[in-house]
Design an enzyme around this catalytic site. Structure first.
Site, PDB file in Angstrom:
ATOM      1  N   SER A   8       0.835  -1.209   0.000  1.00  0.00           N
ATOM      2  CA  SER A   8       0.000   0.000   0.000  1.00  0.00           C
ATOM      3  C   SER A   8       0.859   1.244   0.000  1.00  0.00           C
ATOM      4  O   SER A   8       2.031   1.206   0.377  1.00  0.00           O
ATOM      5  CB  SER A   8      -0.896   0.005   1.244  1.00  0.00           C
ATOM      6  OG  SER A   8      -1.548   1.242   1.359  1.00  0.00           O
ATOM      7  N   HIS A   9       0.246   2.360  -0.396  1.00  0.00           N
ATOM      8  CA  HIS A   9       0.840   3.691  -0.253  1.00  0.00           C
ATOM      9  C   HIS A   9       1.108   4.027   1.199  1.00  0.00           C
ATOM     10  O   HIS A   9       1.918   4.864   1.514  1.00  0.00           O
ATOM     11  CB  HIS A   9      -0.212   4.711  -0.687  1.00  0.00           C
ATOM     12  CG  HIS A   9      -0.060   5.138  -2.064  1.00  0.00           C
ATOM     13  ND1 HIS A   9      -0.344   4.322  -3.108  1.00  0.00           N
ATOM     14  CD2 HIS A   9       0.368   6.312  -2.576  1.00  0.00           C
ATOM     15  CE1 HIS A   9      -0.114   4.996  -4.211  1.00  0.00           C
ATOM     16  NE2 HIS A   9       0.317   6.187  -3.919  1.00  0.00           N
ATOM     17  N   SER A  10       0.304   3.402   2.049  1.00  0.00           N
ATOM     18  CA  SER A  10       0.317   3.782   3.454  1.00  0.00           C
ATOM     19  C   SER A  10       0.786   2.610   4.302  1.00  0.00           C
ATOM     20  O   SER A  10       0.228   1.505   4.221  1.00  0.00           O
ATOM     21  CB  SER A  10      -1.109   4.205   3.838  1.00  0.00           C
ATOM     22  OG  SER A  10      -1.358   3.918   5.188  1.00  0.00           O
TER      23      SER A  10
END
Lengths: 123, 217
Positions: A8-10
């Site tokens: 994920s981006h996060s």
């Protein structure tokens, strides 16, 4: 057992979905989260993804589940015969893959289970 | 250029340094463009990547253009963090691979540079599944590579060919303004993505302009 890497981006998002999928899939499933950039900010780190793949690889193949944007592009850099990308919704796909992997299904079946999550309607 | 027709490792190193300088100088503009339709980090991400590239090349400059471009690509993939890392990283790594396949010599002809750029473009298109008109870096890179190929086939000098490629990249970037995005975060904006230059196309124009700057020295 098939390994699963959540990209994920996060960082926190990947970690939480990994936790949820592990709880639903069973403790034995090799699952790793590779979220966020190297400095912990938003983005994707290929180094984190490489380490996660190595961590979950038991010799039966690894499924990469990316969320959006750079996660998808970074995941694609690691595609090979035994490392495949599941083009699926992040949460639903992760859980389906974890449950299937936990039942010791082969790579193709885990991928198919994850992809089924794509068509699963909530209502 | 050493002889006017061959490009050696130092030429490619100079191109990358000039690209890094342009990206650093254009960092705020790129981030402003990205703030309009993206997540406002293109300038800072790319600057971080190119800064790391310059540092990596300062430690030990590779021996051949192919090896140098591979280091550039790998460093960008590792250090950029956003979607442009894998895209630019793939472009440079595919260029390095193409030159390596030609024999990995210490000097590259303009035709070989053009073939390498074509390989880089193909890599970007494959990775991002983007076509021209999608409002991405492909809208600057594809016309630039075409212009370079055409100029060389028409017998232009390398620096004129590089000038044509740079001009085509800048025109391509400007041509993204009226486009509606079909890739990335901007695609979720639909019609609201219209009226803004694509930041990836803008940075590609900077990198192709840097190629011309170095070729014209």
């Amino acid at each position: 057992m098939v390994g699963i890497v959540l990209i994920s981006h996060s960082g926190p998002l990947a970690a939480e979905v990994a936790l949820l999928a592990a709880q639903l899939g069973g403790a034995g499933v090799p699952l790793a989260a590779a979220g966020g950039a190297e400095d912990g900010g938003l983005g994707t780190s290929p180094d984190l993804v490489a380490a996660a793949i190595e961590e979950v690889d038991r010799g039966d193949g690894v499924i990469l589940i990316p969320d959006l944007g750079s996660s998808v592009l970074t995941a694609r850099l690691f595609e090979e015969e035994r490392v495949v990308i599941a083009d699926v919704p992040f949460v639903e796909g992760a859980i389906a893959a974890a449950v299937s992997a936990g039942a010791d299904s082969p790579l193709e079946a885990v991928l198919a289970a994850a992809e089924e999550a794509r068509t699963f309607r909530k209502l | 250029m050493a002889t006017g027709f061959e490009m050696d490792t130092a030429f490619f190193a100079a191109w990358i340094e000039e690209s890094a300088r342009s990206v650093a100088a254009g960092k705020e503009r790129l981030t402003d463009l990205d703030a309009a339709i993206g997540d406002a980090d293109h300038g800072s991400n790319l600057d971080r990547g190119f800064t790391a590239v310059v540092r990596a090349l300062a430690v030990k400059e590779p021996d051949t253009p192919a090896a140098l471009l591979t280091v550039v690509g790998t460093t960008l993939i590792r250090k950029v963090g956003g979607a442009s890392g894998p895209l630019y990283g793939t472009a440079f790594r595919e260029m390095g691979r193409a030159l390596g396949d030609l024999g990995d010599t210490a000097e590259v002809s303009p035709g070989e540079l053009c073939a390498a750029l074509e390989a880089g473009l193909a890599g970007v298109r494959r990775l991002g599944s983007a076509a021209e008109g999608d409002k991405t870096m492909v809208d600057a890179l594809a016309p630039a590579v075409r212009a370079l190929r055409r100029a060389l086939e028409e017998g232009s000098e390398p620096r004129e060919a590089a000038a044509a490629a740079a001009a085509a990249a800048r025109e391509g970037a400007e041509a993204t303004i009226p486009m509606r995005a079909r890739r990335g975060r901007a695609s979720y904006l639909g019609e609201r993505s219209v009226g803004h230059e694509d930041p990836g196309a803008a940075s590609t124009a900077l990198i192709l302009t840097a190629l011309h700057t170095v070729a014209a020295r």
